[in-house]
Scaffold this motif. Structure first.
Motif, PDB file in Angstrom:
ATOM      1  N   SER A  55       0.825  -1.207   0.000  1.00  0.00           N
ATOM      2  CA  SER A  55       0.000   0.000   0.000  1.00  0.00           C
ATOM      3  C   SER A  55       0.863   1.262   0.000  1.00  0.00           C
ATOM      4  O   SER A  55       0.469   2.279  -0.586  1.00  0.00           O
ATOM      5  CB  SER A  55      -0.935  -0.016   1.211  1.00  0.00           C
ATOM      6  N   VAL A  58       1.897   1.798  -3.624  1.00  0.00           N
ATOM      7  CA  VAL A  58       0.758   2.317  -4.378  1.00  0.00           C
ATOM      8  C   VAL A  58       0.548   3.797  -4.041  1.00  0.00           C
ATOM      9  O   VAL A  58       0.328   4.627  -4.929  1.00  0.00           O
ATOM     10  CB  VAL A  58      -0.524   1.510  -4.055  1.00  0.00           C
ATOM     11  N   GLY A  59       0.647   4.116  -2.756  1.00  0.00           N
ATOM     12  CA  GLY A  59       0.456   5.504  -2.330  1.00  0.00           C
ATOM     13  C   GLY A  59       1.440   6.456  -2.998  1.00  0.00           C
ATOM     14  O   GLY A  59       1.078   7.565  -3.404  1.00  0.00           O
ATOM     15  N   VAL A  62       0.279   6.888  -6.663  1.00  0.00           N
ATOM     16  CA  VAL A  62      -0.943   7.700  -6.751  1.00  0.00           C
ATOM     17  C   VAL A  62      -0.626   9.162  -6.438  1.00  0.00           C
ATOM     18  O   VAL A  62      -1.163  10.075  -7.076  1.00  0.00           O
ATOM     19  CB  VAL A  62      -2.035   7.149  -5.809  1.00  0.00           C
ATOM     20  N   LYS A  66      -1.403  12.376  -8.893  1.00  0.00           N
ATOM     21  CA  LYS A  66      -2.182  13.573  -8.500  1.00  0.00           C
ATOM     22  C   LYS A  66      -1.374  14.844  -8.706  1.00  0.00           C
ATOM     23  O   LYS A  66      -1.886  15.860  -9.182  1.00  0.00           O
ATOM     24  CB  LYS A  66      -2.594  13.453  -7.029  1.00  0.00           C
ATOM     25  N   LEU A  91      -7.664  -2.705  -5.951  1.00  0.00           N
ATOM     26  CA  LEU A  91      -7.889  -1.289  -5.625  1.00  0.00           C
ATOM     27  C   LEU A  91      -8.509  -0.526  -6.795  1.00  0.00           C
ATOM     28  O   LEU A  91      -8.707   0.694  -6.701  1.00  0.00           O
ATOM     29  CB  LEU A  91      -6.571  -0.637  -5.195  1.00  0.00           C
ATOM     30  N   LEU A  93      -7.351   0.373  -9.597  1.00  0.00           N
ATOM     31  CA  LEU A  93      -6.511   1.483 -10.046  1.00  0.00           C
ATOM     32  C   LEU A  93      -6.498   1.609 -11.562  1.00  0.00           C
ATOM     33  O   LEU A  93      -5.968   2.589 -12.094  1.00  0.00           O
ATOM     34  CB  LEU A  93      -5.085   1.308  -9.509  1.00  0.00           C
ATOM     35  N   VAL A  96      -7.968   4.721 -12.338  1.00  0.00           N
ATOM     36  CA  VAL A  96      -7.237   5.921 -11.935  1.00  0.00           C
ATOM     37  C   VAL A  96      -6.132   6.243 -12.931  1.00  0.00           C
ATOM     38  O   VAL A  96      -5.973   7.393 -13.342  1.00  0.00           O
ATOM     39  CB  VAL A  96      -6.618   5.701 -10.521  1.00  0.00           C
TER      40      VAL A  96
ATOM     41  N   PRO B 107     -10.733   2.519   1.226  1.00  0.00           N
ATOM     42  CA  PRO B 107      -9.930   3.600   0.655  1.00  0.00           C
ATOM     43  C   PRO B 107     -10.706   4.348  -0.408  1.00  0.00           C
ATOM     44  O   PRO B 107     -11.623   3.797  -1.010  1.00  0.00           O
ATOM     45  CB  PRO B 107      -8.737   2.851   0.049  1.00  0.00           C
ATOM     46  N   GLU B 110      -8.769   7.318  -5.263  1.00  0.00           N
ATOM     47  CA  GLU B 110      -7.356   7.570  -5.585  1.00  0.00           C
ATOM     48  C   GLU B 110      -6.571   7.530  -4.281  1.00  0.00           C
ATOM     49  O   GLU B 110      -6.152   8.550  -3.743  1.00  0.00           O
ATOM     50  CB  GLU B 110      -7.208   8.913  -6.298  1.00  0.00           C
ATOM     51  N   PRO B 111      -6.355   6.333  -3.772  1.00  0.00           N
ATOM     52  CA  PRO B 111      -5.839   6.195  -2.409  1.00  0.00           C
ATOM     53  C   PRO B 111      -4.341   6.455  -2.297  1.00  0.00           C
ATOM     54  O   PRO B 111      -3.553   6.018  -3.132  1.00  0.00           O
ATOM     55  CB  PRO B 111      -6.141   4.735  -2.079  1.00  0.00           C
ATOM     56  N   GLU B 112      -3.964   7.181  -1.273  1.00  0.00           N
ATOM     57  CA  GLU B 112      -2.542   7.318  -0.954  1.00  0.00           C
ATOM     58  C   GLU B 112      -2.226   6.607   0.357  1.00  0.00           C
ATOM     59  O   GLU B 112      -1.080   6.306   0.650  1.00  0.00           O
ATOM     60  CB  GLU B 112      -2.154   8.799  -0.850  1.00  0.00           C
ATOM     61  N   MET B 115      -5.035   1.740   2.788  1.00  0.00           N
ATOM     62  CA  MET B 115      -5.359   0.587   1.943  1.00  0.00           C
ATOM     63  C   MET B 115      -5.046  -0.743   2.609  1.00  0.00           C
ATOM     64  O   MET B 115      -5.535  -1.784   2.192  1.00  0.00           O
ATOM     65  CB  MET B 115      -4.546   0.657   0.644  1.00  0.00           C
TER      66      MET B 115
END
Lengths: 103, 147
Positions: A55, A58-59, A62, A66, A91, A93, A96, B107, B110-112, B115
């Motif tokens: 995670s 991934v964070g 992401v 952004k 997730l 994604l 996204v 989450p 658009e998770p940061e 999760m």
């Protein structure tokens, strides 16, 4: 975790291999911050050699997405397979990141 | 049973995840079933993903990054005559109580962050947590008989 960056005009390819997790994601941050500070327009993150992501990894990706979007940039993910693909699917994604199967 | 004990630090995450991944391969649906690599890969990916998030929670929140305790991991596999079975991962620590049932917010799109528990809950069939000390988190993942 290892990574390499290649620029060709407006396009940047960032290849990440090994493990991108809570321990290694902070190592990638300076590179991601640099891409954002240079306002790279088109960033492709190649994960074809990535063995494992969590995670935190991934964070980090992401967050890059952004921040790039905020200045009109785009971030694509390519080469997903195995465990990283399972995480991206769970997730959702693909909704996204542009260019993902099923997006 | 396969067991491993490591300091409760992120530095030891990789070795713990590797052992759990290898154990899932040995004890899960892949064992003796070379014809179902996709099934085995999914099972292994999900076990490794969930365990990795649990380890993060213990190292980051449970022990708070200080080398004050260990994380003990036991992996047990069982299977019946049909070939169906389960892999059970028991994780014991003496850090702060961190009940995975107490955080249920999914989450955002658009998770940061946030999760980890979502990943655990979606990839694991049964989650049991007993606060201690020691705290014992049990993750149970089943697999079906070959078709």
């Amino acid at each position: 975790m290892g990574h390499s960056r290649n620029d060709a005009g407006d396009d940047t390819t960032l290849k990440i291999d090994g493990t991108l997790d809570a321990l290694t994601a902070p190592e990638l941050r300076p590179t991601l911050d640099q891409l954002v500070s240079e306002a790279r327009k088109s960033i492709t993150v190649d994960l074809s050699s990535l063995r494992l992501i969590d995670s935190s990894g991934v964070g980090a990706l992401v967050s890059l997405l952004k921040r790039a979007r905020a200045y009109g940039g785009e971030v694509r993910i390519t080469g997903l397979k195995d465990q990283p693909l399972a995480i991206f699917k769970l997730l959702q994604l693909n909704r996204v990141f542009p260019g993902q199967p099923g997006a | 049973m396969i067991s491993l004990s490591v300091p409760g630090l992120l530095l030891y995450r990789d070795i713990a995840v590797r052992v759990v991944g290898a154990a899932a391969k040995l004890l899960g649906p892949a064992a003796g079933r070379a014809s179902s690599p996709d099934l085995a890969d999914d099972f292994g990916s999900q076990v490794v993903s969930a365990f990795g998030e649990a380890f993060n929670n213990l190292a980051i929140h449970g022990y708070g990054g200080s080398p004050s305790g260990t994380i003990d991991i036991e992996i047990i596999g069982t299977r019946d005559a049909s070939g169906a079975g389960e892999v059970v991962i028991r994780i014991t620590d003496t850090g702060q109580v961190f009940d995975p049932h107490s955080h249920s917010t999914p989450p955002d799109a658009e998770p940061e962050r946030g999760m980890g528990l979502f990943i655990i809950r979606n990839f694991i069939d049964d989650i049991d947590y007993v606060g201690g000390p020691p705290n014992v988190l049990t993750l149970r993942k089943r697999f079906s008989a070959p078709e």
